[in-house]
Design an enzyme around this catalytic site. Structure first.
Site, mmCIF file in Angstrom:
data_model
loop_
_atom_site.group_PDB
_atom_site.id
_atom_site.type_symbol
_atom_site.label_atom_id
_atom_site.label_comp_id
_atom_site.label_asym_id
_atom_site.label_seq_id
_atom_site.Cartn_x
_atom_site.Cartn_y
_atom_site.Cartn_z
ATOM 1 C CG ASN A 228 -1.718 1.238 1.389
ATOM 2 O OD1 ASN A 228 -1.759 2.078 0.484
ATOM 3 N ND2 ASN A 228 -2.385 1.392 2.529
ATOM 4 C CD1 TRP A 229 3.560 1.180 -3.007
ATOM 5 C CD2 TRP A 229 3.412 2.397 -4.875
ATOM 6 N NE1 TRP A 229 4.271 0.522 -3.989
ATOM 7 C CE2 TRP A 229 4.199 1.250 -5.144
ATOM 8 C CE3 TRP A 229 3.181 3.313 -5.905
ATOM 9 C CZ2 TRP A 229 4.754 1.000 -6.408
ATOM 10 C CZ3 TRP A 229 3.724 3.060 -7.161
ATOM 11 C CH2 TRP A 229 4.511 1.923 -7.404
ATOM 12 C CE LYS A 230 -0.118 3.181 4.837
ATOM 13 N NZ LYS A 230 -0.031 3.269 6.292
ATOM 14 C CG HIS B 145 -5.730 1.908 5.310
ATOM 15 N ND1 HIS B 145 -5.301 2.837 6.228
ATOM 16 C CD2 HIS B 145 -4.701 1.052 5.129
ATOM 17 C CE1 HIS B 145 -4.054 2.556 6.573
ATOM 18 N NE2 HIS B 145 -3.663 1.470 5.915
ATOM 19 C CD GLU C 54 -2.864 5.483 6.788
ATOM 20 O OE1 GLU C 54 -2.870 5.521 5.554
ATOM 21 O OE2 GLU C 54 -1.939 4.966 7.453
ATOM 22 C CD GLU D 207 -3.360 -2.355 7.279
ATOM 23 O OE1 GLU D 207 -2.309 -2.643 6.691
ATOM 24 O OE2 GLU D 207 -3.923 -1.252 7.149
ATOM 25 N N GLY E 211 2.663 2.293 10.823
ATOM 26 C CA GLY E 211 3.636 3.380 10.685
ATOM 27 C C GLY E 211 4.335 3.761 11.979
ATOM 28 C CB SER F 111 5.420 -1.749 12.083
ATOM 29 O OG SER F 111 5.002 -0.421 12.323
ATOM 30 N N GLY G 105 2.947 -1.168 4.247
ATOM 31 C CA GLY G 105 2.990 0.266 3.957
ATOM 32 C C GLY G 105 4.400 0.710 3.635
ATOM 33 N N GLY G 106 5.083 1.276 4.627
ATOM 34 C CA GLY G 106 6.412 1.857 4.436
ATOM 35 C C GLY G 106 7.390 0.970 3.676
HETATM 36 P P1 13P Z 1 3.165 0.374 7.682
HETATM 37 O O1 13P Z 1 3.653 -0.923 7.078
HETATM 38 O O2 13P Z 1 3.893 1.572 7.173
HETATM 39 O O3 13P Z 1 3.057 0.298 9.168
HETATM 40 O O4 13P Z 1 1.656 0.570 7.141
HETATM 41 C C1 13P Z 1 0.776 -0.490 7.208
HETATM 42 C C2 13P Z 1 -0.429 -0.133 6.440
HETATM 43 O O5 13P Z 1 -1.174 0.767 6.811
HETATM 44 C C3 13P Z 1 -0.686 -0.861 5.194
HETATM 45 O O6 13P Z 1 -1.967 -0.605 4.709
#
Ligand code: 13P
Length: 255
Positions: A9-11, A98, A100, A170, A176, A216, A237-238
């Site tokens: 997930n590149w966000k 998600h 967010e 999640e 994050g 994470s 994510g990251g």
């Molecule tokens: P991180 O891997 O950066 O913690 O993010 C997880 C995430 O929200 C994937 O959708």
């Protein structure tokens, strides 16, 4: 049997050129690593999808997805993107729910149920996210919260449509933050989600649903998480923004 899945997930990261470069690196690195029972998905910002689809045509080993869609098919919704539009550029997945989106854009379970319908109607497979906040976990409400997210957001789908869904657990406190759920914490929730699916549908649907862990997840902790009985991969994510890290997470299945 259910698929093993690693989804990035590149966000809201990567301009167009950087995104295409990252994706072509990923394609080159993972082509030889992906086995038949595995699926690799990259969920990019909308602007990349068409460009990325040019790369997936040849290999078929990496799929692409969006991170959100609008619930309506079309109309006067300035700035929004429909599920049909996403499908039309070659994507096959969409992340829904998600944390967010829930937190910053006020998305409710009720709205997410409509988005899930829009996705399914247009041939997109939802990656439906659930997870509790730290406050909810500390007050021991995590099971209840996740049960409600499933019941209200995705369990309205009939079994044949639900079979297209991937669930992602999640925990909000792990996203994050660098704090990963322990393998025991994650396994406990994944097993709980699978039980909920079995109760709502049946054991065969539950056994065939891929449930991913997100929060994470990185090349160091992926193997022990993915080794858990009910953890079928990760939503990353990251670490999905670096081709080496993302590929190493995919390789964690083989360790
Ligand atoms: P991180 O891997 O950066 O913690 O993010 C997880 C995430 O929200 C994937 O959708």
């Amino acid at each position: 049997m259910r698929k093993k899945v690693v989804a990035g997930n590149w966000k809201m990261n990567m301009d167009y050129t950087s995104g295409i470069t990252l994706f072509s690196e990923i394609i080159n690195m993972v082509n030889d690593e992906v086995r038949g029972d595995q699926e690799v998905i990259v969920c990019s910002p909308f602007i990349h999808l068409h460009g990325l689809s040019q790369y997936t045509k040849d290999t078929g080993k990496v799929s692409i997805g969006a991170q959100n869609c609008h619930q309506e098919a079309s109309g006067a919704y300035t700035g929004e993107i429909s599920a049909g539009m996403i499908k039309s550029v070659g994507a096959s997945y969409v992340i829904l729910g998600h944390s967010e989106r829930r937190q910053y854009f006020g998305e409710t379970n009720e709205l997410l149920a409509k988005k899930a319908d829009a996705a399914i109607t247009n041939g997109l497979n939802p990656i439906f996210c659930v997870g509790e906040t730290l406050e909810e976990r500390n007050s021991e409400k995590h099971f209840e919260v996740i049960k409600q997210q499933l019941n209200e957001g995705i369990f309205h789908l009939p079994a044949n449509d639900f079979s297209k869904v991937i669930i992602a657990y999640e925990p909000v406190w792990a996203i994050g933050t660098g704090v990963t759920a322990s393998k025991e914490q994650a396994q406990e929730i994944h097993a709980f989600i699978r039980t909920q699916i079995a109760e709502k549908y049946d054991t065969s649907v539950a056994e065939n649903t891929s449930i991913l862990y997100g929060g994470s997840c990185n090349p160091k902790n992926a193997s022990e998480l993915f080794a858990q009985k009910d953890i079928d991969g990760g939503l990353i994510g990251g670490a999905s923004l670096k081709s080496r890290d993302f590929t190493d997470i995919i390789k964690a299945f083989n360790n």
